[in-house]
Design an enzyme around this catalytic site. Structure first.
Site, PDB file in Angstrom:
ATOM      1  N   THR A  39       0.817  -1.216   0.000  1.00 14.71           N
ATOM      2  CA  THR A  39       0.000   0.000   0.000  1.00 14.71           C
ATOM      3  C   THR A  39       0.851   1.267   0.000  1.00 14.71           C
ATOM      4  O   THR A  39       0.331   2.366  -0.137  1.00 14.71           O
ATOM      5  CB  THR A  39      -0.948   0.009   1.215  1.00 14.71           C
ATOM      6  OG1 THR A  39      -0.204  -0.386   2.371  1.00 14.71           O
ATOM      7  CG2 THR A  39      -2.090  -0.972   1.023  1.00 14.71           C
ATOM      8  N   HIS A  47       6.546  -2.944  10.193  1.00 15.90           N
ATOM      9  CA  HIS A  47       6.646  -4.204   9.442  1.00 15.90           C
ATOM     10  C   HIS A  47       7.859  -5.041   9.864  1.00 15.90           C
ATOM     11  O   HIS A  47       7.975  -6.204   9.482  1.00 15.90           O
ATOM     12  CB  HIS A  47       6.799  -3.926   7.933  1.00 15.90           C
ATOM     13  CG  HIS A  47       5.623  -3.256   7.301  1.00 15.90           C
ATOM     14  ND1 HIS A  47       5.630  -1.933   6.910  1.00 15.90           N
ATOM     15  CD2 HIS A  47       4.389  -3.720   6.997  1.00 15.90           C
ATOM     16  CE1 HIS A  47       4.454  -1.625   6.379  1.00 15.90           C
ATOM     17  NE2 HIS A  47       3.691  -2.683   6.432  1.00 15.90           N
ATOM     18  N   LYS A  81      -8.705  -2.583  11.172  1.00 14.63           N
ATOM     19  CA  LYS A  81      -9.022  -1.315  10.512  1.00 14.63           C
ATOM     20  C   LYS A  81     -10.460  -0.915  10.850  1.00 14.63           C
ATOM     21  O   LYS A  81     -11.315  -1.754  11.016  1.00 14.63           O
ATOM     22  CB  LYS A  81      -8.894  -1.446   8.987  1.00 14.63           C
ATOM     23  CG  LYS A  81      -7.581  -2.063   8.503  1.00 14.63           C
ATOM     24  CD  LYS A  81      -6.415  -1.143   8.708  1.00 14.63           C
ATOM     25  CE  LYS A  81      -5.164  -1.666   8.014  1.00 14.63           C
ATOM     26  NZ  LYS A  81      -4.765  -3.010   8.372  1.00 14.63           N
ATOM     27  N   GLN A 177      -6.909 -14.514   1.119  1.00 14.30           N
ATOM     28  CA  GLN A 177      -5.668 -14.826   1.827  1.00 14.30           C
ATOM     29  C   GLN A 177      -5.556 -16.326   2.065  1.00 14.30           C
ATOM     30  O   GLN A 177      -4.472 -16.899   1.955  1.00 14.30           O
ATOM     31  CB  GLN A 177      -5.593 -14.068   3.153  1.00 14.30           C
ATOM     32  CG  GLN A 177      -4.239 -14.242   3.846  1.00 14.30           C
ATOM     33  CD  GLN A 177      -4.057 -13.313   5.031  1.00 14.30           C
ATOM     34  OE1 GLN A 177      -4.530 -12.194   5.022  1.00 14.30           O
ATOM     35  NE2 GLN A 177      -3.368 -13.787   6.056  1.00 14.30           N
ATOM     36  N   ASP A 198      -2.887  -9.807  14.537  1.00 11.53           N
ATOM     37  CA  ASP A 198      -4.148  -9.384  13.915  1.00 11.53           C
ATOM     38  C   ASP A 198      -4.505 -10.240  12.705  1.00 11.53           C
ATOM     39  O   ASP A 198      -5.620 -10.157  12.191  1.00 11.53           O
ATOM     40  CB  ASP A 198      -4.076  -7.898  13.526  1.00 11.53           C
ATOM     41  CG  ASP A 198      -2.965  -7.605  12.534  1.00 11.53           C
ATOM     42  OD1 ASP A 198      -1.987  -8.386  12.468  1.00 11.53           O
ATOM     43  OD2 ASP A 198      -3.054  -6.589  11.824  1.00 11.53           O
ATOM     44  N   LYS A 235       1.205   2.717  20.451  1.00 11.15           N
ATOM     45  CA  LYS A 235       1.609   2.024  19.227  1.00 11.15           C
ATOM     46  C   LYS A 235       3.092   2.269  18.939  1.00 11.15           C
ATOM     47  O   LYS A 235       3.579   3.383  19.019  1.00 11.15           O
ATOM     48  CB  LYS A 235       0.752   2.525  18.065  1.00 11.15           C
ATOM     49  CG  LYS A 235       0.800   1.606  16.853  1.00 11.15           C
ATOM     50  CD  LYS A 235      -0.252   1.990  15.833  1.00 11.15           C
ATOM     51  CE  LYS A 235      -0.218   1.052  14.652  1.00 11.15           C
ATOM     52  NZ  LYS A 235      -1.198   1.396  13.625  1.00 11.15           N
ATOM     53  N   LYS A 238       5.329   4.955  15.736  1.00  7.02           N
ATOM     54  CA  LYS A 238       4.697   6.218  15.350  1.00  7.02           C
ATOM     55  C   LYS A 238       5.336   7.364  16.127  1.00  7.02           C
ATOM     56  O   LYS A 238       5.569   7.247  17.322  1.00  7.02           O
ATOM     57  CB  LYS A 238       3.197   6.179  15.672  1.00  7.02           C
ATOM     58  CG  LYS A 238       2.386   5.372  14.676  1.00  7.02           C
ATOM     59  CD  LYS A 238       1.956   6.239  13.522  1.00  7.02           C
ATOM     60  CE  LYS A 238       0.926   5.493  12.654  1.00  7.02           C
ATOM     61  NZ  LYS A 238       0.464   6.315  11.547  1.00  7.02           N
ATOM     62  N   THR A 239       5.612   8.455  15.446  1.00  6.09           N
ATOM     63  CA  THR A 239       6.091   9.662  16.103  1.00  6.09           C
ATOM     64  C   THR A 239       5.118  10.782  15.768  1.00  6.09           C
ATOM     65  O   THR A 239       4.166  10.589  15.015  1.00  6.09           O
ATOM     66  CB  THR A 239       7.491  10.046  15.613  1.00  6.09           C
ATOM     67  OG1 THR A 239       7.422  10.402  14.231  1.00  6.09           O
ATOM     68  CG2 THR A 239       8.474   8.886  15.775  1.00  6.09           C
TER      69      THR A 239
END
Length: 431
Positions: A39, A47, A81, A177, A198, A235, A238-239
């Protein structure tokens, strides 16, 4: 052969595992795959846990497959999501896939004649000519709606706060999948799927589809790693400015290095097990050394070094350390001149910045740094500080407060770095 499951356990990388998985891994060389949706044209550090699972798998003598979801990326996975993902076109997907392949090649060995060399596959290759009628007949008939509805990822979207519910397109994602696993099982002898927590629902659909399609004697397995979080439960990765990417054009090696350098002690102890290939003895020794004197940040430094070299290069690490010294240690004008523009801006992101016009170049320093850019409150203050040796321009002491600032002083043709004392920096940008 090293025990892959044991390796994941001591590293804190094992969450859920189907019965019989460890026995299979001890018995034979196992082909395992992990999927990623293309994506974006870069992976981010979220990842990395999955990619490191594949790396450890290969080091334990098994064969890793990285599956780029060219087909499933067109749909979007409902897992975790709250809304449906934007669909991507073919051209964008192909570009993203090629970029991801280059990044993953730094972690896995795709070359050579070894039977466990890594391979990259794209599920678009086997899905593009699969008609809806064929899919309904060959795949859909084996999995009941009741089975699909029971999955947590589906239930959360149906009963959660999502305004638009769950589209049929996304509902079928677990079948798609699952078919990937069936296809790889049949064509590449792939018996194990790896993924994040997940993905457990989608992964077990795959094992069930293999069993129902090919018969009960055909066993397939699944294994997941936990969702990586920070010590405060927030999480990971993330910044304030967003994700930490593996692509240097999205996140500079300096900023990447700084991210790892600034993690907490608790996080550093967890992350060094997950995101490096250092062995247990080395990590245990580092943890012990760190506890003796936490102020030296031994764990953070080693973690930042290992991951920066793994994702970027030794040269990028050296540049990141040198860049860090510009702000926090001794450095020279030469160090500044080596930096690319984005790294320079990253280093001085939090310092006061002033803009001046190009026609002011040529004026005395005292005019520019008191009038055009208010680095100093007055000419008298600047004169006094310069005479006391307390002002630097581009990491060199400013000897004369009224010397002209010329084009030769500009870094990258547009920046001036002024320093008052040891710690106060100001970036002047010429527009």
């Amino acid at each position: 052969m090293k025990n892959f499951v044991e390796e994941l356990k001591w590293r804190g990388m094992l969450s859920q595992i189907m019965p019989g998985t460890e026995e299979l891994l001890q018995k034979e060389m196992v082909t395992a795959y992990l999927g990623t949706d293309p994506t974006a044209d870069s992976l981010h550090i979220g990842h990395l846990c999955g990619i490191m699972m594949l790396r450890h798998l290969q080091h334990c003598g098994h064969k890793p497959i990285i599956l780029v979801g060219g087909a499933t990326g067109m749909i979007g996975d409902p897992s975790g999501k709250s809304q449906e993902r934007n669909l991507l076109n073919n051209e964008t997907l192909y570009h993203n896939q090629e970029c991801i392949k280059k990044q993953v090649a730094k972690f896995l060995d795709f070359e050579g004649d070894e039977p466990n060399k890594a391979e990259l596959v794209n599920n678009y290759d086997w899905m593009k000519d699969f008609t809806f009628l064929d899919f309904a007949r060959e795949v859909g008939k084996h999995i009941t709606v009741n089975y699909m509805m029971a999955k947590d990822s589906v239930q959360q979207r149906l009963n959660g706060t999502a305004r638009d519910g769950l589209s049929f397109t996304e509902f079928t994602y677990q079948l798609l999948q699952g078919y990937d696993f069936l296809y790889l099982y049949q064509h590449m002898g792939c018996k194990l799927q790896l993924g994040g927590n997940d993905q457990w629902g989608n992964m077990t659909t795959g094992t069930e589809l293999i069993r129902r399609t090919l018969g009960n004697e055909n066993e397939a397995f699944a294994l997941t790693c936990p969702l990586i979080t920070k010590a405060d439960g927030k999480k990971f990765g993330k910044t304030e400015s967003g994700n930490i990417w593996l692509d240097r054009n999205r996140t500079t090696p300096y900023k990447f290095y700084q991210f790892w350098l600034n993690v907490s002690d608790d996080d550093a102890e967890r992350y060094i097990k997950i995101f490096t290939s250092l062995d247990k003895e080395t990590i245990d020794a580092l943890v012990e050394e760190h506890k003796q004197d936490p102020g030296r940040r031994v764990l953070q430094k080693r973690l930042a070094e290992e991951v920066t070299v793994l994702v970027h290069s030794k040269e990028d690490l050296d540049m990141a350390i040198e860049a860090s010294n510009i702000l926090f240690g001794k450095s020279t004008k030469d160090s500044l001149l080596k930096l690319d523009e984005q790294t320079l801006l990253d280093i001085f992101e939090g310092v006061p910045q002033f803009e001046i016009s190009a026609d002011q170049i040529g004026q005395p320093a005292v005019e520019i740094f008191t009038q055009a850019a208010a680095v100093f409150a007055s000419k008298g203050e600047m004169r006094k500080l310069v005479q006391g040796g307390g002002v630097s321009l581009n990491k060199e002491k400013l000897a004369e407060f009224d010397r002209p600032i010329t084009a030769d002083d500009l870094i990258d043709g547009k920046y001036l770095l002024v320093q008052r004392g040891k710690k106060n920096y100001y970036l002047v940008i010429v527009k």
